[in-house]
Design a protein around this motif. Structure first.
Motif, PDB file in Angstrom:
ATOM      1  N   SER A 172       0.814  -1.221   0.000  1.00 14.42           N
ATOM      2  CA  SER A 172       0.000   0.000   0.000  1.00 14.42           C
ATOM      3  C   SER A 172       0.845   1.267   0.000  1.00 14.42           C
ATOM      4  CB  SER A 172      -0.930   0.021   1.214  1.00 14.42           C
ATOM      5  OG  SER A 172      -1.889  -0.994   1.138  1.00 14.42           O
ATOM      6  N   GLU A 203      -3.471   9.450   6.925  1.00 13.40           N
ATOM      7  CA  GLU A 203      -4.255   8.665   5.969  1.00 13.40           C
ATOM      8  C   GLU A 203      -4.735   7.375   6.612  1.00 13.40           C
ATOM      9  OE1 GLU A 203      -2.108   9.676   1.665  1.00 13.40           O
ATOM     10  OE2 GLU A 203      -1.806   7.744   2.620  1.00 13.40           O
ATOM     11  N   GLY A 253      -6.577   3.841   4.759  1.00 11.17           N
ATOM     12  CA  GLY A 253      -7.053   3.348   3.467  1.00 11.17           C
ATOM     13  C   GLY A 253      -6.973   1.841   3.372  1.00 11.17           C
ATOM     14  N   THR A 301      -6.029   1.809  -4.427  1.00  9.17           N
ATOM     15  CA  THR A 301      -6.075   2.188  -3.014  1.00  9.17           C
ATOM     16  C   THR A 301      -6.911   3.451  -2.836  1.00  9.17           C
ATOM     17  OG1 THR A 301      -3.850   1.303  -2.619  1.00  9.17           O
ATOM     18  CG2 THR A 301      -4.734   2.821  -0.970  1.00  9.17           C
ATOM     19  N   PRO A 302      -8.184   3.322  -2.467  1.00  9.71           N
ATOM     20  CA  PRO A 302      -8.926   4.501  -2.018  1.00  9.71           C
ATOM     21  C   PRO A 302      -8.525   4.817  -0.578  1.00  9.71           C
ATOM     22  CG  PRO A 302     -10.331   2.552  -1.986  1.00  9.71           C
ATOM     23  CD  PRO A 302      -9.002   2.109  -2.528  1.00  9.71           C
ATOM     24  N   LYS A 303      -8.414   6.105  -0.251  1.00  4.41           N
ATOM     25  CA  LYS A 303      -7.942   6.473   1.084  1.00  4.41           C
ATOM     26  C   LYS A 303      -8.516   7.814   1.517  1.00  4.41           C
ATOM     27  CE  LYS A 303      -3.666   8.211  -1.025  1.00  4.41           C
ATOM     28  NZ  LYS A 303      -2.195   8.061  -1.100  1.00  4.41           N
ATOM     29  N   TYR A 304      -8.630   7.963   2.817  1.00  3.89           N
ATOM     30  CA  TYR A 304      -9.070   9.214   3.435  1.00  3.89           C
ATOM     31  C   TYR A 304      -7.837   9.937   3.955  1.00  3.89           C
ATOM     32  CZ  TYR A 304     -11.030  12.280   7.050  1.00  3.89           C
ATOM     33  OH  TYR A 304     -11.340  13.357   7.843  1.00  3.89           O
ATOM     34  N   ILE A 315     -10.822  12.791   0.127  1.00  5.33           N
ATOM     35  CA  ILE A 315     -10.629  11.431  -0.355  1.00  5.33           C
ATOM     36  C   ILE A 315      -9.612  11.468  -1.492  1.00  5.33           C
ATOM     37  CG2 ILE A 315     -11.731   9.415  -1.404  1.00  5.33           C
ATOM     38  CD1 ILE A 315     -12.617   9.949   1.440  1.00  5.33           C
TER      39      ILE A 315
END
Length: 398
Positions: free
Chosen positions: A48, A185, A187, A206-209, A241
């Motif tokens: 990641s 982050e 994710g 990889t979607p992540k906040y 995001i």
């Protein structure tokens, strides 16, 4: 000198106590020791941080892995601004205590200011955690991490460099500042693989906040304290995001190639306004290409960032203009790892900044992995006596 030792622990402590974790850069020990490479060499646990596609590249006996945690820091103080600012405070305090200072007394202050003029230092720190669950359907890697990147700058007023005026006014307008960012982050990476006769193709997302806290700490240079940067009045916080995507191809002969796009959604963040100074921090897409040769007993690879990471894109209001491009980075690295049958690892590498803002550095590290279950890894970087870094990491694989 004491302030220098307080700065990094304070920065790292802030990261550890953050409400959420993660970041733009990665300091995992294996990558750090191998010149920062990872887009085609990372293992499934750290995928990641480098290339989400590699979360699907795992061995037949790999069921789960846990990284708890990776902690690292790096400092570039080649101009010794931290020590010089500390020394200046002592010189100025002594000058201020004199009832009738002479031109010679004032000149000591001026000389110390001239030593500081336009000096800067860069500091980075990182804390990260990850859990990887590889499987034939969709490999999953969940992670949290926090990354801090800051620079310290001495902003010296021309009027303060006149000894006679200093005697008349007995006050300074010069200032010092810390501008930086803490990016947190959380994710999840999702990856799949596709096998064919010549090798295996991997792809992942990889979607992540992201929670982004900008820092704009400015104060009179004679009162500057390195550990005051985390006061809330110097910070501004926003969230969003974002998205990473990656591809990798592992050939049957050991050659591997990787390509990753990080932070594909560009965002900008305004700092708080402090003493008339403001900045705008940008998280822009970064693209990395990689090639490597992977063998059970050794790995060798190279990563190249294809564009610059911008960082602070605008800095306004300083006494002396600061080049906002001076904190841009475009890293390239080469690294090698020797593996003693999964029980111990020896690593080395070299990393350079194609933007020419950071000094070239040598990296090295060791790893111990008894029974390929518990792993402890140490790594370090060195460019000069005032440009160095270190990372420590523990993990478990099952």
């Amino acid at each position: 000198m004491a302030r220098k030792h307080l700065f990094l622990p304070t920065l790292i402590a802030t990261l550890v106590s953050a409400n959420s974790f993660a970041a733009v850069q990665s300091f995992d020990t294996r990558s750090f020791a191998m010149g920062g490479i990872g887009a085609s060499t990372a293992d499934y646990l750290t995928a990641s941080f480098h290339n989400p596609a590699l979360a699907a590249r795992y061995g037949e006996d790999d069921d789960m892995a846990v990284l708890i945690p990776s902690i690292g820091a790096q400092i570039d103080d080649s101009e010794e601004i931290i020590d010089k600012t500390d020394s200046f405070s002592d010189i100025y305090d002594q000058f201020s205590s004199i009832n009738n200072p002479t031109e010679q007394d004032a000149q000591l202050v001026v000389d110390a200011l001239e030593e500081l003029q336009s000096n800067r230092a860069n500091v980075q720190a990182n804390v990260s955690l990850a859990v990887a669950i590889p499987n034939q359907y969709v490999s999953v890697n969940m992670f949290v991490k926090a990354y801090a990147d800051a620079f310290v700058f001495a902003d010296i007023a021309e009027g303060d460099l006149d000894a006679n005026k200093l005697i008349e006014n007995s006050s300074l307008t010069s200032q010092a500042l810390t501008m930086g960012v803490v990016i947190a982050e959380i994710g999840v990476s999702l990856a799949k693989s596709y096998e064919h006769s010549n090798g295996t193709f991997y792809y992942g997302i990889t979607p992540k906040y992201q929670q982004v806290t900008t820092i704009n700490y400015v104060t009179d240079i004679e009162n500057y304290e390195f550990d005051d940067w985390d006061d809330d009045r110097y910070q501004s916080e926003e969230s969003n995001i974002n998205l990473d995507v990656g591809l990798a191809y592992q050939m049957n002969n050991g050659l591997a190639f990787g390509f990753v796009g990080k932070n594909l959604i560009e965002n900008s963040y305004d700092t708080s306004l402090t003493h008339g100074i403001r900045g705008e921090y940008v998280i822009n897409p970064t693209y990395i290409a990689s090639a490597s040769y992977n063998h059970r007993l050794f790995n060798v690879g190279v990563d190249v960032e294809l564009n610059e990471t911008k960082s602070y894109d605008v800095i306004e209001g300083t006494l002396n203009g600061i080049d906002a491009d001076a904190d841009n980075k475009q890293m390239a690295g080469i690294g090698v790892e020797f593996n003693a049958f999964d029980w111990a690892q020896l690593r080395a590498g070299y990393q350079t900044d194609l933007s020419d803002n950071l000094a070239d550095q040598f990296t090295a590290g060791i790893g111990l992995s008894p029974f390929d279950v518990f792993h402890i890894d140490l790594s370090a970087s060195y460019a000069s006596d005032n440009e160095l870094g270190a990372v420590i990491q523990t993990s478990f694989t099952f």
